[in-house]
Write an enzyme that holds these catalytic residues in place. Structure first.
Site, PDB file in Angstrom:
ATOM      1  N   HIS A   1      -8.488  24.257 -14.115  1.00  0.00           N
ATOM      2  CA  HIS A   1      -7.356  24.839 -14.861  1.00  0.00           C
ATOM      3  C   HIS A   1      -7.775  26.119 -15.580  1.00  0.00           C
ATOM      4  O   HIS A   1      -7.051  27.111 -15.581  1.00  0.00           O
ATOM      5  CB  HIS A   1      -6.857  23.863 -15.931  1.00  0.00           C
ATOM      6  CG  HIS A   1      -5.822  22.905 -15.449  1.00  0.00           C
ATOM      7  ND1 HIS A   1      -4.659  23.305 -14.831  1.00  0.00           N
ATOM      8  CD2 HIS A   1      -5.760  21.551 -15.520  1.00  0.00           C
ATOM      9  CE1 HIS A   1      -3.936  22.227 -14.536  1.00  0.00           C
ATOM     10  NE2 HIS A   1      -4.578  21.157 -14.936  1.00  0.00           N
TER      11      HIS A   1
ATOM     12  N   CYS B   1      -1.362  15.289 -12.850  1.00  0.00           N
ATOM     13  CA  CYS B   1      -1.580  16.427 -13.740  1.00  0.00           C
ATOM     14  C   CYS B   1      -0.330  16.592 -14.578  1.00  0.00           C
ATOM     15  O   CYS B   1       0.783  16.483 -14.054  1.00  0.00           O
ATOM     16  CB  CYS B   1      -1.830  17.681 -12.898  1.00  0.00           C
ATOM     17  SG  CYS B   1      -2.043  19.180 -13.866  1.00  0.00           S
ATOM     18  N   LEU B   2      -0.496  16.850 -15.867  1.00  0.00           N
ATOM     19  CA  LEU B   2       0.674  17.010 -16.733  1.00  0.00           C
ATOM     20  C   LEU B   2       1.570  18.154 -16.272  1.00  0.00           C
ATOM     21  O   LEU B   2       2.773  18.127 -16.507  1.00  0.00           O
ATOM     22  CB  LEU B   2       0.230  17.256 -18.175  1.00  0.00           C
ATOM     23  CG  LEU B   2      -0.362  16.034 -18.898  1.00  0.00           C
ATOM     24  CD1 LEU B   2      -0.917  16.445 -20.252  1.00  0.00           C
ATOM     25  CD2 LEU B   2       0.683  14.943 -19.049  1.00  0.00           C
TER      26      LEU B   2
ATOM     27  N   GLN C   1      -2.477  25.023 -20.097  1.00  0.00           N
ATOM     28  CA  GLN C   1      -1.291  24.195 -19.840  1.00  0.00           C
ATOM     29  C   GLN C   1      -0.299  24.211 -20.993  1.00  0.00           C
ATOM     30  O   GLN C   1       0.823  23.715 -20.856  1.00  0.00           O
ATOM     31  CB  GLN C   1      -1.704  22.747 -19.563  1.00  0.00           C
ATOM     32  CG  GLN C   1      -2.393  22.559 -18.222  1.00  0.00           C
ATOM     33  CD  GLN C   1      -2.755  21.107 -17.997  1.00  0.00           C
ATOM     34  OE1 GLN C   1      -3.741  20.633 -18.531  1.00  0.00           O
ATOM     35  NE2 GLN C   1      -1.944  20.390 -17.240  1.00  0.00           N
TER      36      GLN C   1
ATOM     37  N   GLY D   1      -6.053  14.391 -19.824  1.00  0.00           N
ATOM     38  CA  GLY D   1      -6.723  15.659 -20.030  1.00  0.00           C
ATOM     39  C   GLY D   1      -5.690  16.747 -20.248  1.00  0.00           C
ATOM     40  O   GLY D   1      -4.565  16.652 -19.758  1.00  0.00           O
TER      41      GLY D   1
ATOM     42  N   HIS E   1     -11.357  18.816 -12.704  1.00  0.00           N
ATOM     43  CA  HIS E   1      -9.917  19.102 -12.757  1.00  0.00           C
ATOM     44  C   HIS E   1      -9.609  20.087 -13.895  1.00  0.00           C
ATOM     45  O   HIS E   1      -8.913  21.083 -13.705  1.00  0.00           O
ATOM     46  CB  HIS E   1      -9.171  17.771 -12.959  1.00  0.00           C
ATOM     47  CG  HIS E   1      -7.683  17.877 -13.065  1.00  0.00           C
ATOM     48  ND1 HIS E   1      -6.827  17.203 -12.214  1.00  0.00           N
ATOM     49  CD2 HIS E   1      -6.872  18.561 -13.925  1.00  0.00           C
ATOM     50  CE1 HIS E   1      -5.581  17.485 -12.552  1.00  0.00           C
ATOM     51  NE2 HIS E   1      -5.571  18.294 -13.591  1.00  0.00           N
ATOM     52  N   GLU E   2     -10.165  19.808 -15.071  1.00  0.00           N
ATOM     53  CA  GLU E   2      -9.852  20.646 -16.238  1.00  0.00           C
ATOM     54  C   GLU E   2     -10.559  22.006 -16.165  1.00  0.00           C
ATOM     55  O   GLU E   2      -9.999  23.023 -16.572  1.00  0.00           O
ATOM     56  CB  GLU E   2     -10.215  19.917 -17.538  1.00  0.00           C
ATOM     57  CG  GLU E   2      -9.508  18.576 -17.741  1.00  0.00           C
ATOM     58  CD  GLU E   2      -7.992  18.654 -17.696  1.00  0.00           C
ATOM     59  OE1 GLU E   2      -7.443  19.724 -17.998  1.00  0.00           O
ATOM     60  OE2 GLU E   2      -7.363  17.636 -17.339  1.00  0.00           O
TER      61      GLU E   2
HETATM   62 ZN   LIG Z   1      -4.098  19.190 -14.707  1.00  0.00          ZN
END
Ligand SMILES: [Zn+2]
Length: 174
Positions: A137, A91-92, A53, A48, A133-134
């Site tokens: 963000h 998470c990236l 991000q 994702g 999660h997204e």
């Molecule tokens: Zn993330």
């Protein structure tokens, strides 16, 4: 190998703390951004990617729960199950860190599609975790906000290192 021009923002970068702007309509610029975000998600090897991000403050995320990429715009969690489950989430923006996060097992999400239509879907399991999660963000929240003190302590050194790297990158951009 997939390449991308988008630059990944790491934990410690203030843009990850700013709630993103609502997208009014999906025009050519948004379509191009979405395409590039999907490329970037695969290039970074993530499941994702939220626009914040990569430093873009718009309520858009792309994800792949194992069945190909999908696009979600202006997501809102409008209903959630009382039952919660714990999953170790990566998470990236937190490379090398997996944190135990407790979240509702299933949720109903209202969002806008790439064709500017508003839809609602019910998701559970891994997909529900990804949507939450997204969506987090895009509201300036991250996995670390769900972590227990013990979990935060466990990753104290790595988190401090990430913040340092993020600050160095910001200085390099300025
Ligand atoms: Zn993330």
């Amino acid at each position: 190998m997939v390449k991308t021009a988008l630059k990944l923002r790491l934990f410690g970068d203030p843009c990850l703390r700013k709630p993103a702007r609502k997208v009014l309509a999906v025009g050519p610029a948004e379509k191009m951004l979405i395409k590039e975000m999907i490329r970037a998600m695969y290039a970074f090897d993530g499941s994702g990617l939220a626009a914040v991000q990569v430093g873009i403050e718009e309520k858009i995320f792309v994800a792949d729960a194992g069945e190909g990429p999908f696009v979600v715009i202006n997501p809102e969690i409008i209903k959630f199950s009382l039952k919660q489950t714990v999953l170790e989430e990566g998470c990236l923006s937190f490379p090398g860190i997996h944190i135990k996060v407790k979240r509702p097992e299933s949720v109903r999400v209202r969002y806008m599609t790439e064709r500017s239509e508003t839809v609602e879907i019910d998701v559970s399991g891994l997909a529900a975790k990804i949507y939450q999660h997204e969506t987090d963000h895009l509201n300036g929240r991250m996995i670390i906000d769900h972590a227990s003190k013990a979990e935060k302590d466990r990753f104290k050194v790595q988190l401090a290192q990430l913040e340092n790297i993020a600050l160095k990158k910001i200085r390099a951009r300025a």
